[in-house]
Design an enzyme around this catalytic site. Structure first.
Site, PDB file in Angstrom:
ATOM      1  N   ARG A   1      -0.850  -1.591  -6.991  1.00 16.04           N
ATOM      2  CA  ARG A   1      -1.093  -2.574  -6.172  1.00 16.04           C
ATOM      3  C   ARG A   1      -1.832  -3.703  -6.915  1.00 16.04           C
ATOM      4  NH1 ARG A   1      -1.107  -4.405  -0.613  1.00 16.04           N
ATOM      5  NH2 ARG A   1      -3.160  -4.627   0.193  1.00 16.04           N
TER       6      ARG A   1
ATOM      7  N   ARG B   1       0.716  -1.358  -0.166  1.00 19.32           N
ATOM      8  CA  ARG B   1       0.025  -0.049   0.077  1.00 19.32           C
ATOM      9  C   ARG B   1       1.062   1.216  -0.048  1.00 19.32           C
ATOM     10  NH1 ARG B   1      -2.029  -3.661   3.940  1.00 19.32           N
ATOM     11  NH2 ARG B   1      -4.015  -4.322   3.455  1.00 19.32           N
TER      12      ARG B   1
ATOM     13  N   HIS C   1      -2.682   3.315  -6.191  1.00 22.36           N
ATOM     14  CA  HIS C   1      -3.177   1.979  -5.991  1.00 22.36           C
ATOM     15  C   HIS C   1      -3.223   0.946  -7.023  1.00 22.36           C
ATOM     16  CE1 HIS C   1      -4.614   0.106  -2.279  1.00 22.36           C
ATOM     17  NE2 HIS C   1      -5.556  -0.388  -2.771  1.00 22.36           N
TER      18      HIS C   1
ATOM     19  N   LYS D   1      -2.075  -2.619   7.830  1.00 23.31           N
ATOM     20  CA  LYS D   1      -3.412  -2.341   8.719  1.00 23.31           C
ATOM     21  C   LYS D   1      -3.548  -3.012   9.840  1.00 23.31           C
ATOM     22  CE  LYS D   1      -6.135  -0.613   4.914  1.00 23.31           C
ATOM     23  NZ  LYS D   1      -7.361  -0.654   3.997  1.00 23.31           N
TER      24      LYS D   1
ATOM     25  N   HIS E   1      -4.114  -8.808   3.399  1.00 20.81           N
ATOM     26  CA  HIS E   1      -5.613  -8.833   3.541  1.00 20.81           C
ATOM     27  C   HIS E   1      -6.001  -9.641   4.513  1.00 20.81           C
ATOM     28  CE1 HIS E   1      -6.448  -7.632  -1.098  1.00 20.81           C
ATOM     29  NE2 HIS E   1      -6.337  -6.429  -0.099  1.00 20.81           N
TER      30      HIS E   1
ATOM     31  N   TYR F   1      -9.766  -9.765  -7.057  1.00 20.90           N
ATOM     32  CA  TYR F   1      -8.707  -9.894  -8.269  1.00 20.90           C
ATOM     33  C   TYR F   1      -9.014 -10.897  -9.031  1.00 20.90           C
ATOM     34  CZ  TYR F   1      -6.593  -6.391  -5.608  1.00 20.90           C
ATOM     35  OH  TYR F   1      -6.295  -5.103  -4.646  1.00 20.90           O
TER      36      TYR F   1
END
Length: 293
Positions: free
Chosen positions: A242, A150, A239, A174, A265, A274
């Site tokens: 990514r 990210r 982004h 995250k 994730h 994806y």
């Protein structure tokens, strides 16, 4: 102001201090808007909010042509707030129970084509481009595409997170979760070049930050956007690199769980987006290439 005070938003924020500052700010903004909206119906505290009122609010947002994702986010803020309010005995019943808002399917991530990638990663230097900036920008773009991090993770990288000998980066994602991601050969080479140049650009007071801007300050997402604006022939968001990283891995047969781990994730359902991109790319290739498509 008195009506807003009845909602105890400061206490709500303190109870959710583990959330990012950006998320908390968005929640507070959403809750203030809701409190102001219900006040126009004569409701000046959370105890007066009913399920019907919440449904009317969601309907009102729809008539104002908010995007479905925005409406879903605002509804999520209300759900989190009222769940907390029940625990704090500010309300007896959660009025958001039974109120469901779909975020919709959303747009598929945009994947850069070969020409766009070549323009970003291999374009010749500009005539007046400083050499240090060329080295930094090469490293930034190669890491974004080669490792799929990210943009916030890239901007937060420090020197001790770069493991060139191991061809890896240690990334804090995250939820303060650490993960290890591989470095492509071009990314490793670009980082080696940048690390030799870095002492000429980044002052000691900047600390161990890996990337810095023209002022010697830590690189920001806005700075990264400027890098893409200089390099790309079409408007491109950081982004997108990514998205392209993940899609190219799946196109090449990578396991979905492996891609999930590389992207950081927490839920594989997020990564599954994806797979839809890859399938659409295959369908497109078939339509344009097969003589009987």
């Amino acid at each position: 102001m008195a009506a807003i005070d009845c909602w105890s938003l400061d206490a709500f924020a303190r109870a959710h201090s583990s959330l990012s500052a950006r998320t908390l700010a968005a929640y507070e903004s959403d809750l203030r808007l809701f409190a102001e909206w219900v006040a126009r119906s004569g409701v000046d505290s959370p105890a007066g909010v009913t399920r019907m009122l919440v449904r009317r609010y969601v309907a009102a947002l729809s008539t104002r042509q908010f995007a479905r994702r925005t409406i879903a986010r605002k509804a999520a803020a209300l759900r989190r707030y009222f769940a907390w309010a029940v625990r704090q005995s500010l309300v007896e019943v959660d009025p958001t129970l039974g109120v469901h808002v779909s975020a919709g399917a959303g747009r598929l991530p945009r994947v850069l084509d070969r020409r766009e990638l070549e323009q970003l990663l291999d374009a010749a230097p500009g005539q007046d481009e400083p050499l240090w900036r060329r080295h930094r920008d090469d490293a930034v773009l190669e890491v974004l595409y080669g490792s799929g991090v990210r943009v916030s993770e890239l901007c937060g990288l420090e020197l001790d997170q770069v493991r060139l000998a191991e061809r890896a980066l240690i990334v804090w994602g995250k939820g303060a979760k650490e993960r290890r991601v591989p470095l492509s050969e071009p990314a490793a080479a670009a980082l080696e070049t940048w690390l030799r140049t870095r002492p000429e650009v980044v002052p000691p007071e900047a600390g161990p930050v890996l990337f810095a801007n023209e002022r010697g300050k830590p690189l920001t997402p806005r700075d990264v956007r400027r890098i893409l604006d200089r390099r790309s022939s079409v408007p491109t968001h950081p982004h997108a690199l990514r998205h392209t990283f993940a899609t190219h891995l799946l196109d090449g047969g990578a396991d979905l769980r492996a891609v999930q781990e590389l992207l950081g994730h927490s839920d594989v359902a997020t990564t599954q987006r994806y797979t839809h991109v890859s399938r659409e790319r295959l369908r497109s290739a078939y339509r344009t290439s097969h003589p009987r498509s």
